[in-house]
Enzyme design. Structure first.
Site, PDB file in Angstrom:
ATOM      1  CG  ASP A  40       1.158 -10.646  -0.394  1.00  0.00           C
ATOM      2  OD1 ASP A  40       0.473  -9.599  -0.339  1.00  0.00           O
ATOM      3  OD2 ASP A  40       2.393 -10.647  -0.430  1.00  0.00           O
ATOM      4  CB  ILE A  41      -3.601  -8.271   1.483  1.00  0.00           C
ATOM      5  CG1 ILE A  41      -4.991  -7.688   1.317  1.00  0.00           C
ATOM      6  CG2 ILE A  41      -2.526  -7.207   1.605  1.00  0.00           C
ATOM      7  CD1 ILE A  41      -5.544  -7.031   2.556  1.00  0.00           C
ATOM      8  CD  GLN A 103      12.163  -6.606   6.638  1.00  0.00           C
ATOM      9  OE1 GLN A 103      13.369  -6.414   6.781  1.00  0.00           O
ATOM     10  NE2 GLN A 103      11.426  -7.208   7.554  1.00  0.00           N
ATOM     11  CG  HIS A 109       7.242 -11.190   5.297  1.00  0.00           C
ATOM     12  ND1 HIS A 109       7.786 -10.045   5.847  1.00  0.00           N
ATOM     13  CD2 HIS A 109       7.002 -10.896   3.994  1.00  0.00           C
ATOM     14  CE1 HIS A 109       7.853  -9.098   4.924  1.00  0.00           C
ATOM     15  NE2 HIS A 109       7.393  -9.600   3.776  1.00  0.00           N
ATOM     16  CG  HIS A 111       6.830 -12.990  -0.370  1.00  0.00           C
ATOM     17  ND1 HIS A 111       5.708 -12.238  -0.621  1.00  0.00           N
ATOM     18  CD2 HIS A 111       7.673 -12.191   0.332  1.00  0.00           C
ATOM     19  CE1 HIS A 111       5.863 -11.036  -0.096  1.00  0.00           C
ATOM     20  NE2 HIS A 111       7.055 -10.981   0.491  1.00  0.00           N
TER      21      HIS A 111
END
Length: 143
Positions: A40-41, A103, A109, A111
């Protein structure tokens, strides 16, 4: 393609579709023909990883079961990788589907967030035991 509060989203504009196609830089943790896992960025903890299907689905409601099975298989592989290579035995698995569920990227997606004491990532929900009195009524609506 589904729509949301902000209108229909194009797969061409979807950041996660771009990641899956290799058009945007990412830090790949795992990949197979159907899924892609990457850091995750905006990580909450070290090794915070996102798992996406390569095909575009907006959320849990429009993702076919067979695709969800493949995503969850990759979630398991990533968690096991972290356990085997790093000794991580505490992870939080999270998905949000829909604007009101927080979201923020409208490509389904999950996590995988490694957790440890003192990481300051408390995600405790407020509980409402008074709602137990409504359980029978709630079940009637599901039948």
């Amino acid at each position: 393609m589904s729509s949301n509060e902000e209108g229909v989203r194009s797969m061409d504009d979807c950041i996660f579709c771009k990641v899956a196609r290799g058009e945007v830089k990412s830090w790949k943790v795992y990949e197979d023909e159907n899924t892609y896992a990457f850091f995750d960025i905006n990580p909450a903890t070290e090794y915070h990883t996102l798992i996406i299907p390569k095909a575009h689905y907006e959320n849990i409601f429009d993702t076919p079961e067979e695709v969800l099975f493949k995503i969850m298989s990759t979630v398991k592989k990533v968690a096991t990788l972290y356990e085997t290579k790093l000794g991580i035995r505490n992870v939080q698995i999270r998905n949000s589907s829909g604007v009101e569920a927080q979201q923020d990227v409208f490509h389904i997606h999950f996590h995988v967030v490694p957790r440890k004491y003192g990481d300051n990532q408390d995600t405790k929900w407020l509980s409402h035991p008074e709602w137990r009195a409504k359980f029978d009524e709630l079940l009637i609506k599901l039948r």
